[in-house]
Structures are given as C-alpha cells and as structure tokens.
Design a protein around this motif. Structure first.
Motif, PDB file in Angstrom:
ATOM      1  N   TYR A  30      26.914  46.617  44.046  1.00  0.00           N
ATOM      2  CA  TYR A  30      26.795  45.681  45.041  1.00  0.00           C
ATOM      3  C   TYR A  30      27.805  44.515  44.768  1.00  0.00           C
ATOM      4  O   TYR A  30      28.641  44.272  45.492  1.00  0.00           O
ATOM      5  N   TRP A  31      28.033  44.297  43.437  1.00  0.00           N
ATOM      6  CA  TRP A  31      28.883  43.087  43.098  1.00  0.00           C
ATOM      7  C   TRP A  31      30.428  43.573  43.034  1.00  0.00           C
ATOM      8  O   TRP A  31      31.188  42.839  43.229  1.00  0.00           O
ATOM      9  N   LEU A  32      30.717  44.876  42.851  1.00  0.00           N
ATOM     10  CA  LEU A  32      32.144  45.537  43.163  1.00  0.00           C
ATOM     11  C   LEU A  32      32.232  45.583  44.522  1.00  0.00           C
ATOM     12  O   LEU A  32      33.547  44.961  44.925  1.00  0.00           O
ATOM     13  N   HIS A  33      31.368  45.982  45.528  1.00  0.00           N
ATOM     14  CA  HIS A  33      31.487  45.683  46.850  1.00  0.00           C
ATOM     15  C   HIS A  33      31.991  44.160  47.218  1.00  0.00           C
ATOM     16  O   HIS A  33      32.975  43.862  48.104  1.00  0.00           O
ATOM     17  N   ILE A  34      31.256  43.102  46.684  1.00  0.00           N
ATOM     18  CA  ILE A  34      31.912  41.798  46.698  1.00  0.00           C
ATOM     19  C   ILE A  34      32.918  41.512  46.493  1.00  0.00           C
ATOM     20  O   ILE A  34      33.654  40.576  46.993  1.00  0.00           O
ATOM     21  N   ALA A  35      33.280  42.017  45.202  1.00  0.00           N
ATOM     22  CA  ALA A  35      34.669  41.817  44.715  1.00  0.00           C
ATOM     23  C   ALA A  35      35.892  42.519  45.680  1.00  0.00           C
ATOM     24  O   ALA A  35      36.905  41.843  45.798  1.00  0.00           O
ATOM     25  N   ASN A  36      35.320  43.684  46.215  1.00  0.00           N
ATOM     26  CA  ASN A  36      36.404  44.064  47.175  1.00  0.00           C
ATOM     27  C   ASN A  36      36.679  43.095  48.496  1.00  0.00           C
ATOM     28  O   ASN A  36      37.555  42.916  48.799  1.00  0.00           O
ATOM     29  N   ILE A  37      35.569  42.525  48.988  1.00  0.00           N
ATOM     30  CA  ILE A  37      35.567  41.590  49.887  1.00  0.00           C
ATOM     31  C   ILE A  37      36.062  40.451  49.761  1.00  0.00           C
ATOM     32  O   ILE A  37      37.209  40.022  50.523  1.00  0.00           O
ATOM     33  N   ALA A  38      35.955  39.805  48.354  1.00  0.00           N
ATOM     34  CA  ALA A  38      36.817  38.747  48.113  1.00  0.00           C
ATOM     35  C   ALA A  38      38.294  38.873  48.045  1.00  0.00           C
ATOM     36  O   ALA A  38      39.049  38.304  48.302  1.00  0.00           O
ATOM     37  N   GLY A  39      38.695  40.200  47.423  1.00  0.00           N
ATOM     38  CA  GLY A  39      39.974  40.487  47.634  1.00  0.00           C
ATOM     39  C   GLY A  39      40.567  40.559  48.991  1.00  0.00           C
ATOM     40  O   GLY A  39      41.684  40.264  49.067  1.00  0.00           O
ATOM     41  N   ILE A  40      39.752  41.203  49.836  1.00  0.00           N
ATOM     42  CA  ILE A  40      40.342  41.372  51.192  1.00  0.00           C
ATOM     43  C   ILE A  40      40.530  39.897  51.761  1.00  0.00           C
ATOM     44  O   ILE A  40      41.346  39.717  52.327  1.00  0.00           O
ATOM     45  N   PHE A  41      39.596  38.987  51.840  1.00  0.00           N
ATOM     46  CA  PHE A  41      39.540  37.934  52.184  1.00  0.00           C
ATOM     47  C   PHE A  41      40.688  36.866  51.489  1.00  0.00           C
ATOM     48  O   PHE A  41      41.309  36.164  52.024  1.00  0.00           O
ATOM     49  N   ALA A  42      40.971  37.051  50.206  1.00  0.00           N
ATOM     50  CA  ALA A  42      42.123  36.683  49.646  1.00  0.00           C
ATOM     51  C   ALA A  42      43.301  36.830  50.564  1.00  0.00           C
ATOM     52  O   ALA A  42      44.119  35.951  50.596  1.00  0.00           O
TER      53      ALA A  42
END
Length: 327
Positions: A30-42
């Motif tokens: 779940y948190w790896l998914h959030i990390a991916n989304i954070a990178g995309i939004f970055a």
C-alpha cells in the motif's frame, strides 16, 4: 576536507541512495503504491512549477494535460498494445499539442483571466472524458492496462514500478534543471520578473511563453502516462478540477520556483492524507491546517526551508544569517 565540502559533493548521491533503498525499507504494498503516486505527482508539480514558478503564468487547469496524457497512454496500451516508451512519448506529445492549442490564444491574457481560461479548459477536458464514450468509455473508464515490459523485465508490482517512476522523475529533474540554466531558462525568468522589461531587452516573450506552456504540458502528459500504467485503470473522476487544486497546492507548499520544493510538496501532500485516513473526516481539517502552517511558518515553502538547511550545512553566509534570524 571539512564536513561542508564532503556534504556538498555527496548530498545528491545520498538522496539518490535513500530513494533507491526505500522499497527495501518500506515493504508494504500500500505504501509503495503511495510512493509511486507521490513520484508521479512530483513530475506533475514540477511541470506546473516550470510554467508558474519560472515563467509567472498561472494555470488552474493543469490536471487536464495530465488526463490527456493518461488517456492517450491507456488507449495506446489497450487498443494498439504499444510499447511503454511509445505510449510515454506519445502521451507527452499529445498533451503538448493541446497545451499549444490552449496556450497560443490564451497567452494574450494575463493574471486572473489566464487562470480562468485554463480552469475552463480543464472543465471542458473533463466533460470530454465523460461524454466521448466511443473513445474514453465515459464514466466506466478504461480497463486492462497491462504492466509495462522493458528489456524483458515486467514491471508488474509496486516495487519494480517504483524504480521506473524514480528513473523518469530523475530524468525530468535533470531536463528541467538544464533547461532553466540555459539561455531559454534565463529568458523564462526574465518574463516572470517583468514582461515589458524583457521585451524592451529584445526577448521574444510570446515565443518563450509558448515554449513554457508546451514543455510544461509535455511533462504533465508524461506523468499522466505513468499514472495510467500504475493503476491499470483510468476514469474521468481522477481528473476533476479538485485535482488541479491539489497539484497547485503541492507547488505552493513546496515553494514556487523550487525544483526540490516541488518534489517535497508532492510527497508531503500525498502522504499526509493517507497517513491521516484512520482518523476519518477530521483528517481534512488537519490536512488544511498543515498546509496553512507550512505557508505561515515557511513563506518560501518547503523548498525554501530545504535551501536554508542546505546552506547551513555547507557553511554558507546565507545559511548562517538565516539561522541567526531564526534564533
């Protein structure tokens, strides 16, 4: 060699090392998914900062280019089974084309009028996603986006996909940094500081504003492509006006005009709502209060704070003076 010199030469590598090691530290999917989304939004925040922070052009409908990139990639992946990098480049180009379609006439406007025109474009794009069912499948969205396969490696889990997002984020940072340190970048900054003065000095302000709009849209489309492949499903609800506000908040909280700040703002404002999800709707109050607190206590955003810490660790006079003021 003193600490300041060691820090100056190793800081980037330390940050990259931490980023590379993150999936081994955070193993929860779940948190790896959030990390991916954070990178995309970055990446999306960086694209907006290139337009607003570096050129002074205010966009409130930036999520439209993100959505155009996502739908382009999704259609290429599901209808033509295109390779990931083909989808990535086409998503960026398609978003850039629409950026030019909007930018060329809209750049005659300034300030709030330009903001309203981009807001209207974002709403029009959303309505197209909803109603052009023959292409977008309407509110049912597009399913079945297969994980990308690159050099025989199938990025079919969050850990593998994290490294793909990280790689593209690093490439985008390098490209934007080089752009801003080039002749074009100096021209963009001159437009932000004073368009009339820039014109008087011979800068073709219209051309450089179009370049900023096109480049910004391209990177937003790239981010949209990454999002489509990450979630394997897209629908219009992912590209509503509220998402534009979220990206705008990431840029402001991170620091307008700051590359590290754009990344930090995206990471912080992606993680905070998820970390507070267990407290229910009160998380929205805490989330809003956190944004206000950052703006009040760090007027230059997280990026300004990071620059202060960076200067302090390198022993610069600016860092020391800021530290003395804080004391």
């Amino acid at each position: 060699m003193n600490f300041a010199n060691i820090y100056k030469k190793t800081r980037i590598w330390i940050i990259l090392a931490v980023a590379v090691m993150l999936p081994f530290i955070v193993t929860n999917n779940y948190w790896l998914h959030i990390a991916n989304i954070a990178g995309i939004f970055a990446i999306c925040s960086l694209s907006l900062n290139l337009l607003t922070g570096c050129t002074g052009l205010f966009s409130v409908g930036h999520i439209a280019f993100y959505g155009i990139g996502a739908y382009t990639a999704a259609l290429l992946a599901t209808k033509l089974h295109a390779h990931f990098f083909v989808s990535l480049i086409c998503a960026g180009i398609m978003a850039m084309i629409f950026g030019l379609i909007l930018g060329i006439p809209a750049l005659r406007l300034k300030g709030v009028y330009l903001a309203i025109s981009t807001l209207a474009f974002g709403e029009i794009t959303y309505q197209v996603f909803v109603n052009w069912t023959a292409v977008t499948n309407g509110t049912r969205g597009i399913l079945g986006i297969e994980p990308p396969v690159i050099l025989g490696i199938k990025f079919n889990n969050y850990q593998k996909y994290y490294y793909l997002v990280l790689l593209i984020l690093v490439i985008v940072v390098v490209l934007i940094r080089n752009l801003l340190h080039s002749r074009i970048g100096r021209a963009l900054f001159s437009v932000r500081e004073g368009e009339i003065a820039a014109s008087a000095l011979g800068v073709n302000t219209v051309m450089y504003k179009v370049i900023a709009f096109a480049t910004s849209s391209f990177f937003a489309g790239v981010a949209g492509c990454l999002y489509a492949y990450e979630v394997h499903f897209i629908s219009p609800e992912s590209f509503i006006g509220a998402e534009s506000v979220s990206v705008l908040a990431m840029m402001v909280v991170g620091g307008i005009g700051s590359i590290p700040g754009s990344i930090a703002g995206a990471v912080v404002l992606t993680i905070i709502p998820e970390a507070l999800r267990s407290v229910g709707d009160i998380r929205l109050v805490i989330y809003g209060a956190a944004i206000v607190a950052i703006i009040i206590f760090a007027p230059k955003g997280i990026g300004g704070f990071l620059e202060w810490v960076d200067g302090l660790l390198m022993g610069s006079r600016t860092g020391k003076k800021m530290a003395e003021r804080e004391d």
